[in-house]
Write a protein that holds these residues in place. Structure first.
Motif, PDB file in Angstrom:
ATOM      1  N   ASP A  96      -7.804  -7.688 -10.378  1.00  0.00           N
ATOM      2  CA  ASP A  96      -9.036  -7.530  -9.598  1.00  0.00           C
ATOM      3  C   ASP A  96      -9.323  -8.792  -8.788  1.00  0.00           C
ATOM      4  OD1 ASP A  96      -9.917  -4.913 -10.306  1.00  0.00           O
ATOM      5  OD2 ASP A  96     -10.550  -5.669 -12.259  1.00  0.00           O
ATOM      6  N   VAL A 133      -3.774  -5.417  -0.590  1.00  0.00           N
ATOM      7  CA  VAL A 133      -5.101  -5.167  -1.163  1.00  0.00           C
ATOM      8  C   VAL A 133      -5.305  -3.660  -1.295  1.00  0.00           C
ATOM      9  CG1 VAL A 133      -7.590  -5.452  -0.881  1.00  0.00           C
ATOM     10  CG2 VAL A 133      -6.024  -7.291  -0.189  1.00  0.00           C
ATOM     11  N   ARG A 134      -5.570  -3.237  -2.515  1.00  0.00           N
ATOM     12  CA  ARG A 134      -5.817  -1.829  -2.806  1.00  0.00           C
ATOM     13  C   ARG A 134      -7.302  -1.658  -3.120  1.00  0.00           C
ATOM     14  NH1 ARG A 134      -0.399  -0.136  -4.203  1.00  0.00           N
ATOM     15  NH2 ARG A 134      -1.130   1.990  -4.314  1.00  0.00           N
ATOM     16  N   SER A 135      -7.789  -0.439  -3.036  1.00  0.00           N
ATOM     17  CA  SER A 135      -9.202  -0.194  -3.300  1.00  0.00           C
ATOM     18  C   SER A 135      -9.375   0.964  -4.265  1.00  0.00           C
ATOM     19  CB  SER A 135      -9.952   0.081  -2.001  1.00  0.00           C
ATOM     20  OG  SER A 135      -9.472   1.263  -1.406  1.00  0.00           O
ATOM     21  N   THR A 149     -16.384  -0.667  -3.970  1.00  0.00           N
ATOM     22  CA  THR A 149     -16.335  -2.131  -4.039  1.00  0.00           C
ATOM     23  C   THR A 149     -15.111  -2.716  -4.726  1.00  0.00           C
ATOM     24  OG1 THR A 149     -17.628  -2.154  -6.077  1.00  0.00           O
ATOM     25  CG2 THR A 149     -18.851  -2.352  -3.999  1.00  0.00           C
ATOM     26  N   ARG A 150     -14.454  -1.983  -5.610  1.00  0.00           N
ATOM     27  CA  ARG A 150     -13.341  -2.575  -6.354  1.00  0.00           C
ATOM     28  C   ARG A 150     -12.137  -2.806  -5.449  1.00  0.00           C
ATOM     29  NH1 ARG A 150     -10.415  -0.603 -11.989  1.00  0.00           N
ATOM     30  NH2 ARG A 150      -9.545  -2.670 -12.447  1.00  0.00           N
ATOM     31  N   ARG A 151     -11.634  -4.049  -5.448  1.00  0.00           N
ATOM     32  CA  ARG A 151     -10.445  -4.427  -4.685  1.00  0.00           C
ATOM     33  C   ARG A 151      -9.507  -5.142  -5.649  1.00  0.00           C
ATOM     34  NH1 ARG A 151     -12.750  -1.278  -2.317  1.00  0.00           N
ATOM     35  NH2 ARG A 151     -13.541  -1.290  -0.211  1.00  0.00           N
ATOM     36  N   HIS A 154     -12.182  -8.457  -6.326  1.00  0.00           N
ATOM     37  CA  HIS A 154     -13.487  -8.204  -5.706  1.00  0.00           C
ATOM     38  C   HIS A 154     -14.615  -9.053  -6.273  1.00  0.00           C
ATOM     39  CE1 HIS A 154     -13.265  -5.470  -9.122  1.00  0.00           C
ATOM     40  NE2 HIS A 154     -14.587  -5.523  -9.173  1.00  0.00           N
ATOM     41  N   LYS A 162       0.808  -1.221   0.000  1.00  0.00           N
ATOM     42  CA  LYS A 162       0.000   0.000   0.000  1.00  0.00           C
ATOM     43  C   LYS A 162       0.842   1.272   0.000  1.00  0.00           C
ATOM     44  CE  LYS A 162      -4.104  -1.923   2.151  1.00  0.00           C
ATOM     45  NZ  LYS A 162      -4.980  -1.893   3.309  1.00  0.00           N
ATOM     46  N   LEU A 219      -9.091  -7.448   2.686  1.00  0.00           N
ATOM     47  CA  LEU A 219      -8.195  -6.561   3.417  1.00  0.00           C
ATOM     48  C   LEU A 219      -6.783  -7.129   3.399  1.00  0.00           C
ATOM     49  CD1 LEU A 219     -10.563  -6.397   6.501  1.00  0.00           C
ATOM     50  CD2 LEU A 219     -10.378  -4.627   4.749  1.00  0.00           C
ATOM     51  N   ARG A 228     -15.449  -8.787   2.442  1.00  0.00           N
ATOM     52  CA  ARG A 228     -14.564  -7.641   2.259  1.00  0.00           C
ATOM     53  C   ARG A 228     -13.144  -8.182   2.229  1.00  0.00           C
ATOM     54  NH1 ARG A 228     -14.325  -3.317   5.945  1.00  0.00           N
ATOM     55  NH2 ARG A 228     -14.174  -4.902   7.544  1.00  0.00           N
TER      56      ARG A 228
END
Length: 148
Positions: free
Chosen positions: A102, A70-72, A76-78, A104, A36, A66, A64
């Motif tokens: 992706d 994990v980026r956001s 909702t997009r992870r 998510h 991150k 984490l 969810r």
């Protein structure tokens, strides 16, 4: 977001492993995960074989996603970044790219298998149309798979 099947027990923050396998990477080019803080982690210089990264991801109810990798984007997009060339800490390098994978929309049935201890694996393309390392948003070759 996908909901897990009824009856699936999930402890808050249970860790699963996602394996990102790059098919046909560019030999001599460094690849790594990117945390991150945009720092490269686990640099590997590609040879003639596929390059793989096992990524720990915490799954909380919802589900969810984490974790350190994990980026956001939006609500909702992870996703997870794979850094390439200079982005992966290789200097000098002819390449400075990253790939976005992706996570998510992982199918609920695969998440259930991961929560039971299997690894979820995606095989990813290694080369872009320009002949360099594949980058931007990468889609798995085929589908995500649960492996032992």
């Amino acid at each position: 977001m996908l909901a897990l099947p009824t009856g699936t027990a999930m402890a808050a923050g249970q860790v699963v492993t996602l394996r990102l396998r790059i098919r046909d990477p560019l030999p001599g080019v460094a690849y790594s995960l990117q945390n991150k803080k945009n720092e490269p982690v686990g640099q590997v210089t590609a040879g003639d074989e596929a390059v793989s990264f096992d990524v720990p991801v915490r799954v909380a109810p919802g589900p969810r996603f984490l974790g350190d990798f994990v980026r956001s984007e939006g609500a909702t997009r992870r996703f997870i970044y794979i850094a390439i060339g200079e982005q992966a800490g290789q200097r000098p390098s002819a390449w400075s790219r990253r790939a976005k994978i992706d996570i998510h929309q992982l199918p609920a049935e695969l998440l259930e298998k991961a929560l039971a201890g299997l690894v979820i694996e995606a095989e990813l393309p290694g080369r872009a149309p320009d002949g360099g390392p594949a980058c931007a948003t990468l889609r798995p070759i085929g589908t995500w798979q649960a492996v032992g």
